[in-house]
Motif scaffolding. Structure first.
Motif, PDB file in Angstrom:
ATOM      1  N   THR A   1     -14.262   1.594  -0.795  1.00  0.00           N
ATOM      2  CA  THR A   1     -13.906   0.874  -2.020  1.00  0.00           C
ATOM      3  C   THR A   1     -15.153   0.524  -2.826  1.00  0.00           C
ATOM      4  N   GLU A   2     -16.200   0.102  -2.145  1.00  0.00           N
ATOM      5  CA  GLU A   2     -17.457  -0.195  -2.836  1.00  0.00           C
ATOM      6  C   GLU A   2     -17.999   1.049  -3.528  1.00  0.00           C
TER       7      GLU A   2
ATOM      8  N   ARG B   1      -9.444  -0.160 -11.957  1.00  0.00           N
ATOM      9  CA  ARG B   1      -7.977  -0.118 -11.918  1.00  0.00           C
ATOM     10  C   ARG B   1      -7.548   0.677 -10.684  1.00  0.00           C
ATOM     11  N   PHE B   2      -7.213  -0.071  -9.640  1.00  0.00           N
ATOM     12  CA  PHE B   2      -6.977   0.532  -8.326  1.00  0.00           C
ATOM     13  C   PHE B   2      -5.506   0.493  -7.920  1.00  0.00           C
ATOM     14  N   GLY B   3      -5.181   1.405  -7.021  1.00  0.00           N
ATOM     15  CA  GLY B   3      -3.920   1.381  -6.304  1.00  0.00           C
ATOM     16  C   GLY B   3      -4.174   1.811  -4.871  1.00  0.00           C
ATOM     17  N   ALA B   4      -3.267   1.448  -3.964  1.00  0.00           N
ATOM     18  CA  ALA B   4      -3.415   1.826  -2.554  1.00  0.00           C
ATOM     19  C   ALA B   4      -2.102   2.382  -2.039  1.00  0.00           C
ATOM     20  N   ILE B   5      -2.204   3.404  -1.200  1.00  0.00           N
ATOM     21  CA  ILE B   5      -1.041   3.971  -0.504  1.00  0.00           C
ATOM     22  C   ILE B   5      -1.330   3.846   0.986  1.00  0.00           C
ATOM     23  N   ALA B   6      -0.481   3.094   1.695  1.00  0.00           N
ATOM     24  CA  ALA B   6      -0.802   2.745   3.086  1.00  0.00           C
ATOM     25  C   ALA B   6       0.397   2.930   4.000  1.00  0.00           C
TER      26      ALA B   6
ATOM     27  N   GLY C   1      -9.658  -3.948   4.390  1.00  0.00           N
ATOM     28  CA  GLY C   1     -10.991  -3.598   3.910  1.00  0.00           C
ATOM     29  C   GLY C   1     -10.997  -3.310   2.420  1.00  0.00           C
ATOM     30  N   ILE C   2      -9.961  -2.640   1.933  1.00  0.00           N
ATOM     31  CA  ILE C   2      -9.837  -2.358   0.499  1.00  0.00           C
ATOM     32  C   ILE C   2      -9.754  -3.664  -0.284  1.00  0.00           C
ATOM     33  N   GLN C   3      -8.861  -4.542   0.153  1.00  0.00           N
ATOM     34  CA  GLN C   3      -8.639  -5.789  -0.578  1.00  0.00           C
ATOM     35  C   GLN C   3      -9.854  -6.701  -0.521  1.00  0.00           C
ATOM     36  N   ARG C   4     -10.541  -6.704   0.608  1.00  0.00           N
ATOM     37  CA  ARG C   4     -11.727  -7.558   0.726  1.00  0.00           C
ATOM     38  C   ARG C   4     -12.834  -7.092  -0.218  1.00  0.00           C
ATOM     39  N   ALA C   5     -13.043  -5.783  -0.313  1.00  0.00           N
ATOM     40  CA  ALA C   5     -14.075  -5.261  -1.211  1.00  0.00           C
ATOM     41  C   ALA C   5     -13.718  -5.537  -2.669  1.00  0.00           C
ATOM     42  N   LEU C   6     -12.447  -5.395  -3.021  1.00  0.00           N
ATOM     43  CA  LEU C   6     -12.031  -5.653  -4.398  1.00  0.00           C
ATOM     44  C   LEU C   6     -12.149  -7.130  -4.758  1.00  0.00           C
ATOM     45  N   SER C   7     -11.811  -7.988  -3.805  1.00  0.00           N
ATOM     46  CA  SER C   7     -11.879  -9.429  -4.099  1.00  0.00           C
ATOM     47  C   SER C   7     -13.298  -9.883  -4.383  1.00  0.00           C
TER      48      SER C   7
ATOM     49  N   ILE D   1     -11.211  -8.496  -8.254  1.00  0.00           N
ATOM     50  CA  ILE D   1     -10.011  -7.684  -8.468  1.00  0.00           C
ATOM     51  C   ILE D   1      -9.002  -7.987  -7.358  1.00  0.00           C
ATOM     52  N   GLN D   2      -7.772  -8.275  -7.761  1.00  0.00           N
ATOM     53  CA  GLN D   2      -6.708  -8.529  -6.804  1.00  0.00           C
ATOM     54  C   GLN D   2      -5.598  -7.506  -7.003  1.00  0.00           C
ATOM     55  N   LEU D   3      -5.216  -6.829  -5.937  1.00  0.00           N
ATOM     56  CA  LEU D   3      -4.109  -5.884  -6.030  1.00  0.00           C
ATOM     57  C   LEU D   3      -2.782  -6.635  -5.997  1.00  0.00           C
ATOM     58  N   ARG D   4      -1.925  -6.357  -6.969  1.00  0.00           N
ATOM     59  CA  ARG D   4      -0.588  -6.924  -6.960  1.00  0.00           C
ATOM     60  C   ARG D   4       0.273  -6.154  -5.960  1.00  0.00           C
ATOM     61  N   PRO D   5       1.366  -6.768  -5.485  1.00  0.00           N
ATOM     62  CA  PRO D   5       2.224  -6.075  -4.512  1.00  0.00           C
ATOM     63  C   PRO D   5       2.670  -4.696  -4.969  1.00  0.00           C
ATOM     64  N   THR D   6       2.909  -4.529  -6.273  1.00  0.00           N
ATOM     65  CA  THR D   6       3.366  -3.225  -6.773  1.00  0.00           C
ATOM     66  C   THR D   6       2.239  -2.200  -6.839  1.00  0.00           C
TER      67      THR D   6
END
Length: 362
Positions: free
Chosen positions: A183-184, A193-198, A213-219, A223-228
């Motif tokens: 992510t870094e 402008r990110f999205g994740a598929i998990a 790990g994705i969310q921690r790097a973005l935070s 940047i916070q990923l919304r549920p959608t």
């Protein structure tokens, strides 16, 4: 002509060749034949070759059942993996089997389909069959399973994680740290402008750690990923395709998609192409595992490479040493590698956003 059966006292099936038969033919003791079979490295080469010739000529096979009764060991290891449909597990199992075979162990393989109840059933079955050691995947194992293996006294090691819950030894990589680094890398390219598929069923702690790990790097960059923006999917190409379409339908401004497996990422790239998008000019896509196909797709996939073969060999060595009563480590952290290929590039936000709006759904 009268037919005779094996019940006729004049007709006998061929008797099983015994170790004493080989010893008599080779003019050595049965103990020497046993050493050739079990510890050939301590037998003189010329003597070893002579005994092996008679073993082959007589078609002698060791009576493994008798040896097991005498030693109390079956010389079998069981491995339970979530699925063999993912190349990363197949590669690890192959290395595990090869290393075990070198030490005279046979490998039994079962799959749990990411279901902890099924994993418990497979472990129970292996223990009932007198297994000498068990290889698991991941750190999320139910209390019943941990109690079962502790009561049975069977050595167990889990793989693809560097730490496991419940005191089970582990050998693998730091999944969270790996996707944090990925992510870094994308942030460094200019993506915001990110999205994740998990693929994150309850038992898949590896993918959950990768999402963390994705969310921690973005935070760290606000940047916070919304549920959608986090699409949950099973481990298949079709799921990767559907997940990407859903993500871009809800968030057409997305410029980077991080997937928790290569399979999902390859599916996502296929769907992007169908939607008229160019990877990486319009959309950067990353995976995790570095399966063989990831370097062959167009464009080649940026991913995290994990040492599956080394994990398999390490698990084999752990169990062989544990069974022999030798000291073994509680955890082994192996290195991963960020592999930068052509599926990622700096974003071209303005031009791409306009194009995405026009081609949102076809």
């Amino acid at each position: 002509m009268e037919k005779k059966s094996f019940t006729d006292p004049k007709v006998r099936p061929h008797a099983r060749v015994k170790i004493e038969d080989v010893a008599r033919k080779a003019n050595v003791s049965p103990a020497t034949v046993s050493r050739v079979l079990n510890h050939p490295e301590i037998v003189r080469p010329e003597l070893r070759d002579k005994v092996m010739r008679y073993i082959t000529d007589l078609s002698y096979t060791p009576d493994s059942a008798a040896r097991a009764l005498k030693s109390g060991r079956m010389r079998t290891i069981g491995a339970i993996v979530p699925t063999l449909g993912l190349g990363i597990f197949a590669e690890g199992v192959e290395a595990l089997q090869n290393r075990l075979s070198e030490s005279g162990y046979t490998l039994f393989i079962a799959n749990s389909q990411y279901d902890q109840r099924r994993e418990l059933q497979e472990v129970q079955s292996l223990i009932q069959r007198g297994i000498d050691g068990i290889v698991l995947v991941g750190g999320s194992h139910g209390r019943e399973l941990r109690e079962l293996v502790a009561q049975a006294g069977v050595p167990v090691v889990t793989t693809y994680v560097s730490k496991a819950n419940g005191g089970i030894p582990a050998i693998g990589v730091d999944n969270e740290r790996a996707t944090h680094e990925m992510t870094e890398y994308l942030i460094g390219l200019g993506h915001i402008r990110f999205g994740a598929i998990a693929n994150i069923p309850p038992s898949n702690d590896r993918s959950r750690a990768r999402l963390d790990g994705i969310q921690r790097a973005l935070s760290k960059v606000g940047i916070q990923l919304r549920p959608t923006q986090i699409i949950r999917a099973d481990h298949s190409l079709a799921q990767g395709r559907g997940a990407l379409r859903q993500l871009l339908t809800d968030h057409p401004e997305t410029t980077a998609v991080i997937c928790t497996t290569d399979t999902l990422a390859i599916g996502a790239m296929a769907e992007a192409r169908k939607m008229g998008l160019n990877v990486p000019r319009d959309l950067s896509v990353t995976g995790f595992d570095d399966v063989e196909l990831s370097a062959q797709v167009d464009p080649p996939l940026t991913t995290i490479s994990i040492p599956a073969a080394e994990i398999g060999r390490g698990a084999a060595d752990y169990l062989i040493n544990a069974i022999a009563g030798r000291p073994v480590p509680k955890s082994v952290l192996l290195p991963y590698r960020l592999v930068m290929r052509s599926s990622t590039a700096a974003p071209r936000v303005n031009e791409r956003s306009a194009k995405r709006t026009r081609t949102k759904i076809r």
